[in-house]
Write an enzyme that holds these catalytic residues in place. Structure first.
Site, PDB file in Angstrom:
ATOM      1  N   LYS A  79       0.849  -1.200   0.000  1.00  0.00           N
ATOM      2  CA  LYS A  79       0.000   0.000   0.000  1.00  0.00           C
ATOM      3  C   LYS A  79       0.878   1.241   0.000  1.00  0.00           C
ATOM      4  O   LYS A  79       1.891   1.289   0.716  1.00  0.00           O
ATOM      5  CB  LYS A  79      -0.889  -0.020   1.245  1.00  0.00           C
ATOM      6  CG  LYS A  79      -1.877   1.141   1.347  1.00  0.00           C
ATOM      7  CD  LYS A  79      -2.731   0.980   2.604  1.00  0.00           C
ATOM      8  CE  LYS A  79      -3.750   2.084   2.766  1.00  0.00           C
ATOM      9  NZ  LYS A  79      -4.577   1.895   3.993  1.00  0.00           N
ATOM     10  N   SER A 154      -9.521   1.884   3.294  1.00  0.00           N
ATOM     11  CA  SER A 154      -8.697   2.624   2.363  1.00  0.00           C
ATOM     12  C   SER A 154      -7.685   1.757   1.612  1.00  0.00           C
ATOM     13  O   SER A 154      -7.118   2.215   0.629  1.00  0.00           O
ATOM     14  CB  SER A 154      -7.939   3.729   3.095  1.00  0.00           C
ATOM     15  OG  SER A 154      -7.091   3.164   4.091  1.00  0.00           O
ATOM     16  N   SER A 178      -9.488  -0.466   7.543  1.00  0.00           N
ATOM     17  CA  SER A 178      -9.006  -0.345   6.159  1.00  0.00           C
ATOM     18  C   SER A 178      -8.319  -1.558   5.579  1.00  0.00           C
ATOM     19  O   SER A 178      -8.012  -1.564   4.383  1.00  0.00           O
ATOM     20  CB  SER A 178      -8.066   0.853   6.040  1.00  0.00           C
ATOM     21  OG  SER A 178      -8.832   2.021   5.957  1.00  0.00           O
TER      22      SER A 178
HETATM   23  N1  GLN Z   1     -12.573   4.254   6.893  1.00  0.00           N
HETATM   24  C1  GLN Z   1     -11.928   4.651   8.117  1.00  0.00           C
HETATM   25  C2  GLN Z   1     -11.513   6.091   8.006  1.00  0.00           C
HETATM   26  O1  GLN Z   1     -11.833   6.669   7.048  1.00  0.00           O
HETATM   27  C3  GLN Z   1     -10.771   3.772   8.390  1.00  0.00           C
HETATM   28  C4  GLN Z   1      -9.573   4.128   7.620  1.00  0.00           C
HETATM   29  C5  GLN Z   1      -8.431   3.250   7.904  1.00  0.00           C
HETATM   30  O2  GLN Z   1      -8.567   2.233   8.565  1.00  0.00           O
HETATM   31  N2  GLN Z   1      -7.277   3.686   7.461  1.00  0.00           N
HETATM   32  O3  GLN Z   1     -10.870   6.623   8.871  1.00  0.00           O
END
Ligand code: GLN
Length: 486
Positions: A79, A154, A178
């Site tokens: 990532k 994400s 994420s």
């Molecule tokens: N969707 C969550 C956020 O927007 C989690 C993001 C993540 O785990 N990096 O913060």
């Protein structure tokens, strides 16, 4: 040979060890697959075919010299929020578009030392803030099961790459879901380790008390293999745990699977706006667990309704502080103006996207004098109550089973203008980050033609337990062997 790109890591490892395939051939197959499908999927922000082939050659040389490691010569994807020495690390943001880190994240360094091959860096919501990968500053990744839908986020690029056969495994990060949520939406396995299990050194910080790095793979066994390669204490991360790293692959297969395991089913995770098709698939999975000898125990995690507000106060507060460093002086984008202050403003105005700006404002507000007690402090207190919910649960059960996400992957554009709806997709995942415990999402069926994820939650350092349960489930089912029609 034609289907090398669909191999599991475990199977590829066996072929490499028997000399049936070389890392160069394996890497070549993956690069060809990427060239064939990534124009449609768009999982990768940067591709590294030449570097990958050079790493594969080096891995083949190491192997002929008698060397072996679990990932020697295995092609993987990273990532784009993990620092990679000499390779651009954008975090899906304009502000870091041209940033090339001079060092590797510890997780990357460990994989590199073990001889892994890096195919490229995968797409992400900007600074890992989002649940659909639509907040990437560059482009949106398609869900390999339906290219008009999001892959989740994400770590959507990593999940899509694994699901589309564009890598054998990938790494993502999980601040509030994420890794698990995109794994669920793309029909792959995603594991969030216990806070501190994996070093965060070189992971570009989102919420420092929440972030963890973990694997996305096509099988539970592969997740166990990759976790073993990156886990363990690191003097460069003061929050990394100084606890021995078990042989996850062995522990996963030891004992008698799910037999006799007490599996908690939290009532709150089957209530809040969950899609009917998701509930049906997850309940069917619970029946399989019972058939395999697990004892299902109905439990309650009473503070669940506060998870989203607690998370979006703490995560934004930490993000607002972590993102203060991007001012054009040391990293990435710089908009030059005659005065220093104006240059800061203009750099941040031009470099950050709307969701990141929203979070900086929310977080700064929650931390500001006069509001700190009402928001940040209160969120911290509620976080303690949530932790007690889980501690009480562990007195009764070995692990918890529930849906990973309340819905299957949604259409691109559907939630982009409604931040609250986007935040609510994390309703079943943020709890584990807030309490610092571990979780895994595995495929458990389909709804509306799209994959559904089953989540196992475990206590701190309970990775072996959740892996054992997930492995037993995969031995008895074949959801994880389904491939999208790409
Ligand atoms: N969707 C969550 C956020 O927007 C989690 C993001 C993540 O785990 N990096 O913060």
């Amino acid at each position: 040979m034609a289907e090398l790109h669909w191999s599991t890591i475990q199977a590829a490892q066996a072929m490499l060890r028997r000399g049936e395939v070389s890392s160069v051939e394996l890497t070549q197959a993956l690069v060809e697959r990427i060239l064939a499908v990534d124009n449609d999927v768009r999982a990768y922000i940067s591709l590294l075919p030449e570097e990958a082939l050079a790493q594969a050659e080096a891995a083949d040389r190491r192997r002929s010299a008698g060397d072996d490691t679990p990932v020697l010569g295995i092609p993987l994807a990273i990532k784009d929020v993990l620092c990679t020495q000499g390779v651009s690390t954008t975090c899906g943001s304009r502000i870091l578009e041209n940033f090339v880190p001079p060092y590797d994240a510890t997780a990357v360094a460990r994989l590199r030392a073990a001889g892994a091959v890096f195919l490229g860096k995968t797409n992400t919501d900007e600074f890992a803030m989002g649940s659909s990968t639509e907040y990437s500053a560059f482009f949106t990744t398609g869900n390999p099961w339906d290219l008009e839908r999001v892959p989740g986020g994400s770590s959507g690029g990593s999940a899509a790459a694994v699901a589309a056969g564009e890598t054998l495994g990938a790494f993502g990060t999980d601040t509030g879901g994420s890794i698990r949520q995109p794994a669920a939406m793309c029909g792959v396995v995603g594991l969030k380790p216990t806070y501190g299990r994996v070093s965060r050194y070189g992971l570009v910080a989102h919420g420092s008390s929440l972030d963890q790095i973990g694997p996305l793979t096509r099988s539970v066994e592969d997740a166990a293999i990759l976790l073993g390669c990156i886990a363990g204490h690191d003097p460069l991360d003061s929050t990394s745990l100084d606890a021995p790293v078990p042989d996850y692959q062995r522990e996963m297969k030891s004992g008698s699977g799910l037999k006799g395991m007490r599996v908690g089913v939290p009532q709150e995770y089957f209530a809040q706006g969950i899609e009917a098709g998701v509930e049906t698939a997850v309940r069917a999975a619970l029946d399989v667990l019972a058939d395999l000898g697990a004892e299902l125990v109905h439990i309650s995690l009473p503070h669940t309704q506060y998870c989203i507000p607690i998370y979006y106060l703490i995560a934004t507060a930490e993000a607002s502080s972590n993102l203060a460093r991007y001012d054009g002086v040391r990293y990435g984008l710089r908009v030059d103006t005659p005065t220093m202050w104006q240059s800061y403003y203009d750099t941040r105005q031009a470099g950050f996207g709307p969701e990141v700006k929203r979070r900086i404002m929310l977080g700064t507000y929650a931390l500001s004098a006069g509001y700190y007690d009402a928001y940040y402090l209160k969120a911290g207190q509620a976080r303690t109550l949530l932790r007690r919910d889980f501690e009480r649960a562990w007195e009764e059960v070995d692990l918890i089973a529930c849906p990973t996400s309340p819905s299957v992957a949604f259409k691109m554009g559907q939630k982009i203008d409604d931040p609250l709806q986007m935040y609510l997709t994390d309703v079943f995942t943020v709890s584990l980050n807030l309490v610092g415990m571990c979780g895994i999402s595995i495929p458990c069926g389909f709804s509306d033609g799209m994959p559904v994820g089953l989540q196992f939650m475990g206590p701190a350092l309970g990775e072996s337990t959740i892996l054992r349960a997930a492995y037993a489930y995969q031995q008895a089912t074949d959801w994880h062997t389904r491939r999208p029609p790409l």
